[in-house]
Design a protein around this motif. Structure first.
Motif, short mmCIF file in Angstrom:
data_model
loop_
_atom_site.label_atom_id
_atom_site.label_comp_id
_atom_site.label_asym_id
_atom_site.label_seq_id
_atom_site.Cartn_x
_atom_site.Cartn_y
_atom_site.Cartn_z
N VAL A 67 28.94 24.74 5.54
CA VAL A 67 28.36 25.69 6.49
C VAL A 67 28.27 27.08 5.86
O VAL A 67 27.24 27.76 6.00
CB VAL A 67 29.17 25.72 7.81
CG1 VAL A 67 28.76 26.88 8.68
CG2 VAL A 67 29.00 24.41 8.55
N GLY A 68 29.30 27.49 5.16
CA GLY A 68 29.29 28.80 4.52
C GLY A 68 28.18 28.92 3.48
O GLY A 68 27.45 29.91 3.45
N LEU A 69 28.04 27.90 2.65
CA LEU A 69 26.98 27.92 1.63
C LEU A 69 25.60 27.89 2.26
O LEU A 69 24.67 28.55 1.79
CB LEU A 69 27.15 26.74 0.67
CG LEU A 69 28.32 26.86 -0.30
CD1 LEU A 69 28.47 25.56 -1.11
CD2 LEU A 69 28.16 28.05 -1.22
N ALA A 70 25.43 27.13 3.36
CA ALA A 70 24.14 27.06 4.05
C ALA A 70 23.77 28.43 4.62
O ALA A 70 22.61 28.86 4.52
CB ALA A 70 24.19 26.01 5.14
N LEU A 71 24.72 29.11 5.23
CA LEU A 71 24.44 30.43 5.79
C LEU A 71 24.11 31.44 4.69
O LEU A 71 23.18 32.24 4.84
CB LEU A 71 25.62 30.91 6.63
CG LEU A 71 25.78 30.22 7.97
CD1 LEU A 71 27.12 30.59 8.59
CD2 LEU A 71 24.65 30.60 8.89
N ILE A 72 24.84 31.40 3.60
CA ILE A 72 24.57 32.33 2.50
C ILE A 72 23.20 32.02 1.87
O ILE A 72 22.45 32.93 1.52
CB ILE A 72 25.70 32.30 1.47
CG1 ILE A 72 26.96 32.88 2.11
CG2 ILE A 72 25.33 33.07 0.21
CD1 ILE A 72 28.22 32.70 1.29
N ALA A 73 22.86 30.74 1.77
CA ALA A 73 21.54 30.36 1.27
C ALA A 73 20.45 30.89 2.20
O ALA A 73 19.39 31.35 1.75
CB ALA A 73 21.43 28.84 1.13
N GLY A 74 20.69 30.83 3.50
CA GLY A 74 19.75 31.37 4.47
C GLY A 74 19.50 32.86 4.25
O GLY A 74 18.39 33.35 4.44
N PHE A 75 20.52 33.58 3.86
CA PHE A 75 20.38 35.01 3.57
C PHE A 75 19.35 35.24 2.47
O PHE A 75 18.52 36.14 2.55
CB PHE A 75 21.73 35.60 3.17
CG PHE A 75 21.65 37.04 2.74
CD1 PHE A 75 21.58 38.04 3.68
CD2 PHE A 75 21.66 37.38 1.40
CE1 PHE A 75 21.51 39.38 3.29
CE2 PHE A 75 21.60 38.70 1.00
CZ PHE A 75 21.52 39.71 1.95
N PHE A 76 19.40 34.41 1.43
CA PHE A 76 18.49 34.59 0.31
C PHE A 76 17.12 33.98 0.55
O PHE A 76 16.12 34.44 -0.01
CB PHE A 76 19.10 34.00 -0.97
CG PHE A 76 20.29 34.78 -1.44
CD1 PHE A 76 20.14 36.02 -2.03
CD2 PHE A 76 21.57 34.28 -1.28
CE1 PHE A 76 21.24 36.76 -2.46
CE2 PHE A 76 22.68 35.00 -1.70
CZ PHE A 76 22.50 36.25 -2.29
N LEU A 77 17.05 32.94 1.37
CA LEU A 77 15.78 32.25 1.59
C LEU A 77 14.95 32.83 2.73
O LEU A 77 13.72 32.75 2.71
CB LEU A 77 16.05 30.76 1.87
CG LEU A 77 16.69 29.99 0.71
CD1 LEU A 77 17.02 28.57 1.13
CD2 LEU A 77 15.77 30.00 -0.51
#
Length: 66
Positions: free
Chosen positions: A17-27
């Motif tokens: 979940v943490g990696l998905a949210l951080i990826a959302g920040f960049f995408l």
């Protein structure tokens, strides 16, 4: 250093979940509240460290050992 209170499945879910949210920040660069994706740092850190401050406050332990 820290008492482990987060179990294996809980840790894996937190990291994902943490990696998905951080990826959302960049995408999702067009989002108005893009900075909210950075809240993903919290579950990522607790998943990697294996300890959660809120679990400690409420006396929750999903880890098999005490």
């Amino acid at each position: 250093m820290f008492t482990k209170n987060v179990g294996t499945i809980d840790r894996v879910l937190r990291v994902v979940v943490g990696l998905a949210l951080i990826a959302g920040f960049f995408l999702d660069t067009e989002a108005a509240y893009r900075w909210l994706y950075l809240i993903g740092i919290v579950p990522l850190a607790t998943g990697l460290l294996g300890t959660c401050g809120l679990y400690k406050v409420f006396g929750i332990n999903t880890c098999g050992t005490r």
